[in-house]
Scaffold this active site. Structure first.
Site, PDB file in Angstrom:
ATOM      1  N   HIS A 141      -7.293  20.113  43.714  1.00  0.00           N
ATOM      2  CA  HIS A 141      -6.614  20.300  42.463  1.00  0.00           C
ATOM      3  C   HIS A 141      -5.256  21.025  42.834  1.00  0.00           C
ATOM      4  CE1 HIS A 141      -9.722  18.543  39.364  1.00  0.00           C
ATOM      5  NE2 HIS A 141     -10.451  18.982  40.390  1.00  0.00           N
ATOM      6  N   LYS A 222      -7.370   8.117  42.436  1.00  0.00           N
ATOM      7  CA  LYS A 222      -8.755   8.869  41.736  1.00  0.00           C
ATOM      8  C   LYS A 222      -9.159   8.283  40.514  1.00  0.00           C
ATOM      9  CE  LYS A 222     -11.868  11.970  40.975  1.00  0.00           C
ATOM     10  NZ  LYS A 222     -11.623  13.481  40.716  1.00  0.00           N
ATOM     11  N   HIS A 224     -11.415   9.167  37.371  1.00  0.00           N
ATOM     12  CA  HIS A 224     -12.018  10.303  36.827  1.00  0.00           C
ATOM     13  C   HIS A 224     -12.510  10.034  35.403  1.00  0.00           C
ATOM     14  CE1 HIS A 224     -12.771  14.605  35.628  1.00  0.00           C
ATOM     15  NE2 HIS A 224     -12.727  14.753  36.560  1.00  0.00           N
ATOM     16  N   HIS A 251     -14.917  10.261  40.229  1.00  0.00           N
ATOM     17  CA  HIS A 251     -15.927  11.214  39.612  1.00  0.00           C
ATOM     18  C   HIS A 251     -16.282  10.402  38.430  1.00  0.00           C
ATOM     19  CE1 HIS A 251     -16.009  15.029  37.023  1.00  0.00           C
ATOM     20  NE2 HIS A 251     -16.595  14.010  36.234  1.00  0.00           N
ATOM     21  N   HIS A 277     -18.533  15.236  44.595  1.00  0.00           N
ATOM     22  CA  HIS A 277     -19.716  15.849  43.856  1.00  0.00           C
ATOM     23  C   HIS A 277     -20.602  14.966  43.524  1.00  0.00           C
ATOM     24  CE1 HIS A 277     -17.335  15.029  40.463  1.00  0.00           C
ATOM     25  NE2 HIS A 277     -16.341  15.773  40.622  1.00  0.00           N
ATOM     26  N   HIS A 325     -13.228  21.204  31.862  1.00  0.00           N
ATOM     27  CA  HIS A 325     -12.979  20.025  31.255  1.00  0.00           C
ATOM     28  C   HIS A 325     -12.641  20.097  29.857  1.00  0.00           C
ATOM     29  CE1 HIS A 325     -14.276  17.776  34.610  1.00  0.00           C
ATOM     30  NE2 HIS A 325     -15.039  18.357  34.818  1.00  0.00           N
ATOM     31  N   ASP A 365     -13.021  21.375  45.499  1.00  0.00           N
ATOM     32  CA  ASP A 365     -12.738  21.335  44.038  1.00  0.00           C
ATOM     33  C   ASP A 365     -11.938  22.523  43.503  1.00  0.00           C
ATOM     34  OD1 ASP A 365     -12.578  20.026  41.631  1.00  0.00           O
ATOM     35  OD2 ASP A 365     -14.962  19.870  41.273  1.00  0.00           O
TER      36      ASP A 365
END
Length: 571
Positions: A141, A222, A224, A251, A277, A325, A365
């Site tokens: 990130h 990506k 997510h 993700h 993950h 989050h 991460d």
């Protein structure tokens, strides 16, 4: 013939192999022992720099011109690499690339020379040091630029991910959204001495919205759940990836809102995807996203906060999920969402699946439920824990742990490189690849670097007081070096998509870093994951969360104490 003792030889030239038996080196304060498999040296013809030593004109240094000689030689280094193995050699560097692994010296005075030293050659003394390929972190990130100095100080030389800074979206998701942000971040990252690659936002069912990001310079996309990880967005994203030969990272849907894990797998349609993950605490279908580690088209990764499983792992994760989050602990549904991701049983199984080679990649991460400076450290802590709890791997013995060592180093070097189509340039200590190399003192292996080279130029190193008369007086700190400044930044690469290279808007960015296209992303499968390609049938009990691989229950205890920890960080 003059003879010296084996211990005296190791003190002068580093470990070697004698009579088919290799010297052994302990990695930091772990239980892991690396045994030298091969030594390229010719005894009596070793080269070493210094007063009264060999690398002098007419001795180990030739009179040849620069065209015939290497720019830099690392002498008598112990290479630890998933591809090359655990070997003692001199390493030659020419034009930023590894040009030779073998015997350095002067071919006019010495036999068996494969790496020529001349007046144009700089020397890095590798005696007693370990050399590895720079780590490749595929889950960055890009929240704050200070991450890069931390990453370099712990051996990471390639950072792949997304973000635009501490914006709320970037705090949670590794994507750089849209062409404007893509251009701005490529320009910003141009100021730092690491290889970089950016993910575009892959959570869209609009083909055009994804394609324009790839054309703007995204090396991958990506998906997510915070933006949507639906079957429609997965299918569309993979369609674009197939057209443009880029990788997709995912993700998946923790809450199972748009479908269960079977629906996500069905949306893959057998196409290759990099699963972030994969245990699930970092996000993904609860409780059984870990099943993805048994699929041939899935390249399974871990992020480092769950690795290895310790007595503190569960407790620290709840707050991490809430903050990362954008959840509110006063809202019951938000709290339930966070708690659903944290399962003792799947976290414990993750350690074992790494040890058996079912999980292929380790990543950080960074600042979003992971620590950018601990990708290397936590990999080796996990290897130590597994040796302690499970004993030697097949092919290892009580004498050495070479197979386990090569399996684990692959997780943050060659395998992320293969997964993202950059293994032709980085990921291993091999001739023809960028000289992105990390030198370690064995006692500090995986914890604090001795020196980091980018394309053969020092960008970070442990160095003493800059006002002192020599370079070693305390405080010794890891500091940026000359390769971190000015136009030396051209020693690093910005990885982009092939289609972006024909986009005038990308060339108009006028980057110092050279642009290199990723390639071969869509043909990669789990079988290509070096030393980490086991494909068990994984199942999760929906009531107890116990994990089974090929019918065997995977269970291990949390550790209360780890190596590579407090004794290294008191000062």
């Amino acid at each position: 013939m003059t003879r010296i003792s084996r211990s005296a030889y190791a003190e002068i030239y580093g470990p070697t192999v004698v009579g088919g038996v290799g010297d052994r080196v302990r990695l930091a304060d772990t239980l892991l022992l690396a045994e030298v498999e091969k030594d390229h040296t010719i005894f009596g013809e070793e080269v070493k720099f210094g007063g009264g030593k060999v690398i002098r004109d007419g001795m180990g240094q030739s009179q040849r011109l620069a065209t015939d000689c290497v720019d830099t030689v690392i002498t008598n280094a112990l290479i630890i690499d998933a591809v090359t193995g655990i070997v003692k050699a001199d390493i030659g560097i020419k034009d930023g690339l590894i040009s030779g692994i073998g015997k350095a010296g002067n071919p006019d005075t010495q036999p068996g020379v494969t790496i020529i030293i001349g007046a144009s050659t700089e020397v890095v003394a590798g005696e007693g040091l370990i050399v590895t390929a720079g780590a490749i972190d595929t889950h960055i990130h890009f929240i704050c630029p200070q991450q890069i100095e931390e990453a370099l100080a712990t051996g990471t030389t390639t950072m792949i991910g997304g973000g635009t800074g501490p914006a709320t979206g970037s705090l949670a998701t590794t994507s750089t959204s849209g062409p404007w942000h893509m251009a701005a971040m490529l320009q910003a990252l141009d100021a730092f001495p690491v290889n970089v690659g950016l993910f575009g936002k892959g959570s869209s069912s609009s083909h055009g919205a994804l394609l324009e990001q790839v054309r703007a310079g995204a090396m991958g996309l990506k998906i997510h759940e915070d933006w949507a990880s639906t079957p429609a967005s997965i299918d569309t994203c993979l369609n674009v990836a197939e057209e443009t030969d880029i990788q997709v990272a995912i993700h998946s849907d923790t809450l199972n809102e748009s479908g269960f894990v079977e629906d996500t797998f069905a949306a893959f349609k057998g196409r290759t995807i990099h699963s972030f993950h994969t245990e699930g605490a970092g996000g993904g279908h609860a409780p059984d996203i870990i099943r993805a580690a048994g699929m041939p088209n899935v390249l399974p990764a871990s992020t480092n906060p769950t690795m290895p499983f310790t007595r503190n792992t569960i407790d620290e994760h709840l707050d991490m999920v809430m903050v990362c989050h954008h959840l509110d602990p006063s809202i019951a549904e938000d709290l339930a969402f966070a708690e659903s991701r944290i399962r003792r049983e799947t976290i414990a199984a993750e350690d074992i699946l790494h040890d058996l080679g079912a999980f292929s990649i380790m990543s950080s991460d960074s600042q979003a439920m992971g620590r950018v400076g601990e990708i290397v450290l936590r990999t080796w802590q996990t290897a130590h824990k597994m040796k302690l709890q499970r004993g030697p791997l097949q092919g290892d013995s009580e004498r050495s742990d070479n197979e386990r060592i090569k399996r684990y180093i692959a997780k943050y070097t060659i395998n992320p490189a293969v997964a993202h189509g950059i293994a032709h340039l980085v990921g291993s200590v091999e001739v023809g690849k960028l000289a992105d190399l990390v030198l370690w003192k064995p006692a500090f292996f995986g914890v604090k670097v001795n020196m980091v080279l980018k394309s053969g130029m020092a960008v970070s190193a442990s160095i003493g007081d800059m006002g002192a008369s020599i370079s070693t007086p305390q405080p010794v700190q890891i500091r940026p070096m000359w390769g971190s400044h000015g136009k030396a930044l051209r020693t690093s690469v910005a990885f982009v998509s092939q289609v972006s290279l024909s986009n005038p808007a990308v060339s108009e960015l006028e980057l110092n870093k050279r642009l290199e296209a990723v390639r071969g992303c869509r043909g990669v499968t789990k079988h290509d994951m070096v030393r980490n390609n086991w494909l068990p049938a994984i199942s999760v009990d929906p009531q107890t969360y116990q994990v089974y691989a090929d019918g065997q229950l995977l269970r291990c205890e949390a550790l209360a104490e780890l190596p590579m920890a407090q004794r290294y960080f008191l000062f």
